[in-house]
Write a protein that holds these residues in place. Structure first.
Motif, PDB file in Angstrom:
ATOM      1  N   GLY A  83     -20.253  52.572  50.780  1.00 28.96           N
ATOM      2  CA  GLY A  83     -19.531  51.393  50.323  1.00 28.96           C
ATOM      3  C   GLY A  83     -20.417  50.354  49.658  1.00 28.96           C
ATOM      4  O   GLY A  83     -21.250  50.666  48.791  1.00 28.96           O
ATOM      5  N   GLU A  84     -20.276  49.111  50.098  1.00 33.10           N
ATOM      6  CA  GLU A  84     -21.041  48.010  49.511  1.00 33.10           C
ATOM      7  C   GLU A  84     -22.516  48.055  49.894  1.00 33.10           C
ATOM      8  O   GLU A  84     -23.331  47.372  49.278  1.00 33.10           O
ATOM      9  CB  GLU A  84     -20.435  46.670  49.952  1.00 33.10           C
ATOM     10  N   ASP A  85     -22.878  48.866  50.913  1.00 31.22           N
ATOM     11  CA  ASP A  85     -24.272  48.962  51.349  1.00 31.22           C
ATOM     12  C   ASP A  85     -25.066  49.976  50.531  1.00 31.22           C
ATOM     13  O   ASP A  85     -26.244  50.202  50.804  1.00 31.22           O
ATOM     14  CB  ASP A  85     -24.342  49.382  52.830  1.00 31.22           C
ATOM     15  N   THR A  86     -24.441  50.587  49.539  1.00 40.16           N
ATOM     16  CA  THR A  86     -25.096  51.653  48.772  1.00 40.16           C
ATOM     17  C   THR A  86     -26.385  51.163  48.126  1.00 40.16           C
ATOM     18  O   THR A  86     -26.407  50.147  47.421  1.00 40.16           O
ATOM     19  CB  THR A  86     -24.141  52.199  47.692  1.00 40.16           C
ATOM     20  N   THR A 101     -17.422  57.643  50.988  1.00 38.75           N
ATOM     21  CA  THR A 101     -18.006  57.083  49.766  1.00 38.75           C
ATOM     22  C   THR A 101     -18.262  58.176  48.741  1.00 38.75           C
ATOM     23  O   THR A 101     -18.112  57.948  47.527  1.00 38.75           O
ATOM     24  CB  THR A 101     -19.316  56.333  50.099  1.00 38.75           C
TER      25      THR A 101
END
Length: 502
Positions: A83-86, A101
């Motif tokens: 997600g946004e932590d990629t 993801t």
């Protein structure tokens, strides 16, 4: 750097031999406590040393951070695809990704080895990845590689040591189980239909949740924990979110701190609940499926099974949450309110299949029957016993004998009934117990007549002649002392119940 145990090194060597023999799709069947992520980190480190890049795929986004920590401790450069932590690049030795993801964004195309964690939870995205990367070797990891059709996607199963071996050698703690209130449970399940679920053939979840989410069953669950759990850190597996929350409410109502987590619990709240559980501020942590697979909090030394399941795979995944070792942890107590242990067995009864199921009828029928099939619960204390056990290890009381129908004919003991056999207690056996009862009555300053009622309970309706009250008392054996102790407890409870009646 994590050092490998010999049994961990052995399965890595076997996987390498498989690749050399042309098996590019292999499953490592590694029981709970074997250290699947540690094994994967050594495989990744070996690949990185040869300039190869590795993808590690987890089936829950919550498990990404856990894997990243393990790989980082190995000294690997770790990227993240979640997600946004990629955050990853070609410079990373390994990329830890959630399958969700990958489904939405795809995976990096420069990967040279892929490892699928919990590969028995095989999504379509997993299968598409394996189809699109025909030249990339894949390793599947699973403690329970029982999924029907798994052999269609993987060619070979590499088996690690059994749960029994890991337990006997100290890598896991032993487990015992109590299975109370089975009559009420079976009555509740009569209306629940069975169908195909994510765990295979199992109870339909919406019907199951409605059937078991009752005050009668939950109240018994709380009472049993108070009597059996010794205030242990406990994980509870419920049938639905509403069921889990109702369980938590009932524990909190009797001042036992409990918390609930599910797939919709915000990350901050989830982390706070798990931290409180580890610290002992919360005694009971309840959920539906969040705790079943991949949840790694070995502090738990008690499990509450409140979700009946026909899935052997789900059952042993749940048991795996309680048998990991931890400082000061001696064993695990399983409070089985779901009837799952008599049906599927204790952790030590789990055996890996010889081969992966390829979906065929012949493959499915080869799943071995284990000796757990005849497990029974003690009718006195609920302790789950092996088929050959006569005396319950939990309370010391003998199991009812199938051939224990006894009557007096002209002063002699005679076995009768269609199930009578050579295993019926002899007259000398019963007299030995009667003398012990007389000794106990004498030591307590009680009338010898009470021995008659003890013998009647012990031998299922046996009526001793009055002349037996003149037998010489003899000190009881440890087994006889245990039985008499629990007989007195039951008698006291019956008396208290009678006093309460209007």
């Amino acid at each position: 750097m994590y050092e490998l145990y010999p049994h961990q090194a052995a399965v890595i060597d076997e996987l390498r031999d498989g690749f050399r023999s042309g098996f590019t799709r292999q499953v490592l069947g590694a029981a709970t406590g074997m250290g699947k992520t540690v094994i994967a980190s050594h495989i990744a480190a070996s690949a990185a040393s040869r300039g190869k890049r590795v993808l590690f795929v987890v089936h829950l986004t919550e498990l990404v951070a856990q894997a990243v920590r393990t790989f980082s401790r190995m000294g690997l450069r770790v990227g993240t695809l979640r997600g946004e932590d990629t955050d990853y690049s070609r410079a990373d030795d390994i990329v830890v990704a959630s399958i969700q993801t990958i489904r939405s964004r795809s995976a990096p195309d420069w990967i040279e080895l892929a490892i699928i964690d919990e590969c028995h939870v095989l999504h379509e995205t997993h299968r598409n990845l394996m189809r699109d990367w025909p030249h990339v070797p894949f390793i599947g990891l699973s403690a329970t590689p029982l999924r029907e059709g798994l052999g269609k996607h993987f060619q070979r199963l590499v088996k690690g040591p059994t749960v029994r071996w890991l337990t006997e050698n100290g890598y896991l703690v032993p487990a015992t189980a109590f299975a109370p209130s089975q009559d009420a449970l079976q009555a509740a399940l009569r209306s629940v239909s069975v169908g195909t679920t994510t765990h295979g053939r199992d109870y339909r979840e919406n019907e199951l949740a409605e059937a078991v989410n009752t005050k009668a069953l939950i109240g018994d669950l709380v009472k049993t924990w108070q009597e059996r759990a010794e205030n242990r850190q406990t994980l509870c597996f419920a049938a639905s979110i509403a069921h889990s929350k109702a369980i938590v409410e009932d524990f909190n109502a009797v001042d036992v701190p409990a918390g609930h987590i599910d797939a919709y619990t915000p990350k901050d709240e989830r982390d706070a609940l798990i931290a409180a559980f580890k610290a002992g501020d919360i005694r009971i942590l309840s959920s539906v499926t969040v705790l079943s697979i991949g949840f790694d909090v070995p502090d738990a030394s008690c499990l509450i099974l409140a979700r009946p399941t026909l899935s052997e795979m789900l059952h042993f995944q749940q048991l795996g949450r309680g048998i990991r070792t931890a400082e000061g942890k001696r064993d695990c107590i399983i409070l089985d309110h779901a009837g799952n242990v008599p049906r599927h067995g204790l952790p030590v009864h789990f055996e890996l299949p010889d081969d992966l199921d390829d979906g065929s009828e012949a493959s499915h029928s080869q799943r071995k029957k284990r000796d757990k099939d005849a497990l029974v619960a003690c009718s006195y204390c609920g302790f789950t016993m092996e088929p050959a056990q006569v005396t319950c290890p939990g309370c010391g009381i003998d199991r009812p004998r199938r051939s224990a129908d006894i009557r007096i004919i002209d002063g002699a003991l005679t076995a009768y009934g269609k199930e009578a056999s050579d295993s019926a207690p002899s007259e000398d056996d019963i007299k030995s117990w009667y003398r012990a009862f007389l000794y106990d009555r004498q030591e307590r300053g009680k009338s010898p007549g009470g021995a008659y009622y003890m013998a009647r309970d012990k031998f299922k309706g046996f009526q001793a002649p009055k002349s037996w009250n003149r037998l010489n008392p003899q000190p009881p054996t440890p087994e006889q002392m245990r039985w008499m102790k629990h007989w007195r407890i039951r008698a006291a409870k019956r008396f208290a119940g009678q006093q309460k009646r209007p």
